[in-house]
Enzyme design. Structure first.
Site, PDB file in Angstrom:
ATOM      1  N   GLU A  12       1.017  -1.194  -0.068  1.00 57.09           N
ATOM      2  CA  GLU A  12       0.012  -0.003   0.164  1.00 57.09           C
ATOM      3  C   GLU A  12       0.778   1.183  -0.080  1.00 57.09           C
ATOM      4  O   GLU A  12       1.040   2.008   1.073  1.00 57.09           O
ATOM      5  CB  GLU A  12      -1.107   0.062   1.355  1.00 57.09           C
ATOM      6  N   HIS A 174      -8.976   2.083  -0.147  1.00 52.63           N
ATOM      7  CA  HIS A 174      -8.036   2.764   0.874  1.00 52.63           C
ATOM      8  C   HIS A 174      -8.826   3.812   1.765  1.00 52.63           C
ATOM      9  O   HIS A 174      -9.738   4.397   1.130  1.00 52.63           O
ATOM     10  CB  HIS A 174      -7.180   3.310  -0.216  1.00 52.63           C
ATOM     11  N   ASP A 299       2.889   1.882   4.013  1.00 53.60           N
ATOM     12  CA  ASP A 299       2.174   3.119   3.744  1.00 53.60           C
ATOM     13  C   ASP A 299       3.046   4.165   3.381  1.00 53.60           C
ATOM     14  O   ASP A 299       2.928   5.383   3.928  1.00 53.60           O
ATOM     15  CB  ASP A 299       1.307   3.271   4.963  1.00 53.60           C
TER      16      ASP A 299
END
Ligand code: MN
Length: 339
Positions: A12, A174, A299
């Site tokens: 991600e 998301h 992230d």
């Protein structure tokens, strides 16, 4: 202990395109009311280190991965993608971004893969763009929760879900800040962001897909949630219990489901560890969802790459579970190949 270095795929990881940043500047300039997503976006377009890190693909990004022992990043345009633009702008910025991303991945196929951005505001165009982008080699689609305060459980968005299911690729939902319907209660202390609001918003979105009957219609659709499942794994027992109990009350008007919510969650969802470098929720997710349904993520650039990589190398889980979380599940679910 398996000999040798642990391969790590991070699933991600954010980037921005120059066109996305330029269009977000226009949205910020035109805004007259407070908007929780724009509060954060003002920092992301300000030209500082965060802006630089989001725009960087060929510069420091690979060196940061190498220093932390990250083999691959699965890239997606940073939240809110193109979802705050008008439909025509969203369509063109998404297409240009997907072209840029696919070309970058093609230059570094053993280090990067990517998720497509689609103009959710125009569902038919979004379905076509998903097909086009996956045809370019991208590995799935990312949508940043609500679009103009609406969720993908609304049937008008189902052409997008139908296309993604037919392509056989995952849909990554998301976070973004809560919709206007719930944002006001989060505004004191600015709790709209990753501290709580993102999980409340995105967990609600995931649950609405289940209770809204999306997986009755699209039983093969695979949805990925970040941040250890946005709270849903923790609540599965009570979701099942209350769905069953209140489902007998006709005023709930709920879709009839052939599986319980937790059975649907285990069948149709996978989660990533993005932003949560902590053993207790990792063990909960492995236990509640199974070792096949949990994937590592950092992230980047919002959280530290080395901290996340160090954590997954040392988390108190079995070596076979570690390999599944670190890279094997991402290879299977997203079709990523380390070369
Ligand atoms: Mn993220």
């Amino acid at each position: 202990m398996t000999a040798g270095r642990l391969p790590i795929i991070a699933t991600e990881e954010a980037f921005a395109t120059p066109a996305q940043i330029a269009e977000m500047r226009k949205v910020i300039d035109a805004a007259t009311d407070y908007d929780p997503d724009l509060f954060l976006w003002k920092r992301m377009v300000g030209g500082g280190p965060l802006t630089e890190a989001l725009l960087d693909l060929e510069g420091d990004r690979i060196a940061i991965m190498d220093a932390a022992g990250i083999d691959m990043q699965l890239l997606a345009m940073t939240s809110t993608g193109v979802q705050m633009f008008d439909a025509a702008t969203a369509t063109s910025v998404a297409a240009e971004g997907n072209d840029l991303l696919a070309a970058f991945v093609a230059r570094h196929p053993t280090r990067f893969a990517g998720l497509a951005t689609v103009p959710v505001q125009a569902p038919a165009a979004a379905a076509r763009e998903a097909e086009r982008a996956v045809g370019l080699g991208l590995n799935g689609v990312m949508i940043n929760s609500h679009t103009n305060d609406e969720y993908l459980s609304e049937p008008k968005y189902w052409p997008i879900l139908e296309a993604i299911e037919a392509l056989g690729v995952p849909l990554y939902i998301h976070p973004r800040a809560p919709s206007r319907l719930m944002a006001a209660a989060y505004r004191p202390d600015h709790l709209e962001y990753a501290i709580w609001g993102y999980a409340a918003e995105t967990g609600l979105h995931g649950l609405r897909l289940i209770t809204g009957g999306v997986f009755e219609r699209f039983p093969k659709l695979k949805v990925v949630l970040g941040h250890m499942g946005e709270g849903i794994p923790y609540w599965l027992y009570r979701i099942d219990y209350m769905h069953h109990m209140t489902g007998q009350w006709p005023e709930t008007g709920r879709a009839k489901l052939s599986l319980t919510p937790s059975e649907t969650f285990r069948r149709n969802f996978a989660v990533t560890t993005s932003g949560v470098n902590w053993d207790p929720p990792l063990r909960l997710c492995l236990d509640a969802l199974g070792e096949e349904n949990v994937m590592f993520a950092v992230d980047y650039p919002y959280q530290e790459t080395h901290e996340a990589a160090d954590w997954i190398r040392s988390a108190d889980i079995s070596e076979s579970a570690r390999r599944k979380v670190a890279f094997e599940n991402a290879e299977r679910i997203f079709g990523m190949r380390r070369g």
